[in-house]
Structures are given as C-alpha cells and as structure tokens.
Scaffold this motif. Structure first.
Motif, PDB file in Angstrom:
ATOM      1  N   VAL A   1       0.840  -1.200   0.000  1.00 34.80           N
ATOM      2  CA  VAL A   1       0.000   0.000   0.000  1.00 34.80           C
ATOM      3  C   VAL A   1       0.877   1.252   0.000  1.00 34.80           C
ATOM      4  O   VAL A   1       0.620   2.206  -0.744  1.00 34.80           O
ATOM      5  CB  VAL A   1      -0.953   0.007   1.207  1.00 34.80           C
ATOM      6  CG1 VAL A   1      -1.704   1.337   1.291  1.00 34.80           C
ATOM      7  CG2 VAL A   1      -1.927  -1.158   1.119  1.00 34.80           C
TER       8      VAL A   1
ATOM      9  N   LEU B   1      -7.379  -1.882   5.922  1.00 32.77           N
ATOM     10  CA  LEU B   1      -7.405  -0.989   4.763  1.00 32.77           C
ATOM     11  C   LEU B   1      -8.822  -0.543   4.380  1.00 32.77           C
ATOM     12  O   LEU B   1      -8.989   0.345   3.549  1.00 32.77           O
ATOM     13  CB  LEU B   1      -6.729  -1.677   3.556  1.00 32.77           C
ATOM     14  CG  LEU B   1      -6.379  -0.806   2.347  1.00 32.77           C
ATOM     15  CD1 LEU B   1      -5.509   0.393   2.742  1.00 32.77           C
ATOM     16  CD2 LEU B   1      -5.700  -1.629   1.254  1.00 32.77           C
TER      17      LEU B   1
ATOM     18  N   LYS C   1      -8.145   4.371   0.987  1.00 38.49           N
ATOM     19  CA  LYS C   1      -8.745   3.241   1.685  1.00 38.49           C
ATOM     20  C   LYS C   1      -9.635   2.448   0.721  1.00 38.49           C
ATOM     21  O   LYS C   1     -10.005   2.939  -0.359  1.00 38.49           O
ATOM     22  CB  LYS C   1      -9.584   3.729   2.875  1.00 38.49           C
ATOM     23  CG  LYS C   1      -8.773   4.404   3.976  1.00 38.49           C
ATOM     24  CD  LYS C   1      -7.930   3.392   4.740  1.00 38.49           C
ATOM     25  CE  LYS C   1      -7.245   4.016   5.934  1.00 38.49           C
ATOM     26  NZ  LYS C   1      -6.491   3.010   6.733  1.00 38.49           N
TER      27      LYS C   1
END
Length: 208
Positions: free
Chosen positions: A129, A168, A190
């Motif tokens: 991420v 997440l 997100k």
C-alpha cells in the motif's frame, strides 16, 4: 724410455676427467629450469592457499556482497518488463504495477490486466500500500478484491479472504449495499466497495 712414456699417458687420463665431467655439469644445469618452474608452481600454489592470498580475496567477496541487492533488484526488474509497468520498492517488498487510466467495469478491468499476464492488484500488506500510495493521483482505482458469491465475504483475486475488520477498509466499509467490488479511494487511500458495473480506472499487478 718406457717409464717416461707412461707418465704422459697418465697426464692425458687426468686431463680427460674434466672433459668427462662437462656433460654431468650440463645435466645438472639443465635441471635448473625444471626446478625453477616447479618452485614457481609451488609458490603459486602456496599463494593460492596462504593466509595472504585469502586476505587478498576479501575485497572481491566484499564487492560481491555489496552488489547482491542490486542483482536482486535487477531480477525483479527483468520480471517487471511489460510495457507501462513500474517496479515500486519499499524495504524488501517489490510491486510491479501499472495504473490503467481507461475506465471499465470491474470484470472488464480484470480482463485488461489478464491481457498483460497480470491481475488486479492485491494490497494485502502495508508495504504494498505504501509503495502504491505515492503514485496515486486522486482518482479511484479498481483493485483485486471482490465478493464473488454475494455473501458479504470479500476476498482477494488470489483467493485469500479479506476480513470485515481489515485495516485498509475505509470508515464504515464495507457497507454491503449490493456493492460487491472494491476500489482504492483516491482521497483517503482506503478500500471502498462499489457496484461492479461502475466504471473506474484500475491498477494491474504482475506478481513477483
């Protein structure tokens, strides 16, 4: 007269001795290069096994060690060779990805990735991420997460399940309003569930 003639004969015999020894000297001399060559080889062999030789190889070993990460990175670069794909690295994590700016439904976005022998990106670690976050441009992107069975159980395209408490997910997500596919939101970075027929850009990933 006979004794007198015997003496020169003895002298001649004495003078012959050095002449006879000359080949012996030559023979000894001729063995010298062989001895030198052998000594040279022995010395070379000793140098290869001596502590000094071992010490001299340390810089070479150190050089090899220092270039190992570059060799590893090169290996990942070779795998991440498809046109438009970029290799992103965070620590020991490497992500080969491509932001696809054409908009498609989730299923068509998946097919676009498959044409590259890739998949919609699986963001199952913080490192992946973080590597991707710096490339985002404020747009929403399809990622490789979906609820195929429409039973409120999401999973990654590699088959790994995604918990409803997965870190997440965005606030209040997944909201399960008949939204069975997942985007990475371009603002809060997100996961948000969306209708699979919606049109969004996508992130493709070549697994490394």
């Amino acid at each position: 007269m006979a004794p007198t003639s015997t003496s020169p004969s003895t002298t001649a015999s004495i003078s012959t001795a050095p002449l006879t020894s000359t080949p012996i000297t030559t023979t000894k001399h001729s063995t010298t290069p062989i001895t030198i060559t052998s000594t040279t080889r022995t010395a070379t062999s000793q140098m290869l096994t001596s502590p000094t030789a071992t010490a001299s190889t340390k810089p070479t070993h150190s050089h090899t060690t220092s270039t190992f990460p570059s060799s590893t990175t090169l290996s990942y670069t070779q795998k991440c060779h498809a046109a438009g794909y970029r290799l992103l690295s965070t620590g020991d994590t490497h992500l080969c990805m491509h932001l696809k700016h054409s908009k498609h439904s989730w299923s068509n976005a998946e097919k676009v990735c498959e044409r590259d022998h890739a998949r919609l990106v699986v963001l199952d670690t913080h490192e992946k991420v973080e590597a991707l976050r710096h490339t985002l441009d404020g747009n929403d992107y399809w990622i490789g997460a979906t609820d195929d069975d429409h039973d409120d159980n999401f999973s990654w395209v590699n088959g790994e399940p995604i918990s409803a408490t997965f870190w997440l997910w965005g606030h209040g997500e997944p909201d399960r309003h008949h939204d069975f596919c997942v985007i990475l939101n371009g603002h809060d970075h997100k996961m948000h569930d969306k209708g699979c027929a919606d049109s969004h850009m996508s992130v493709c990933e070549i697994p490394l």
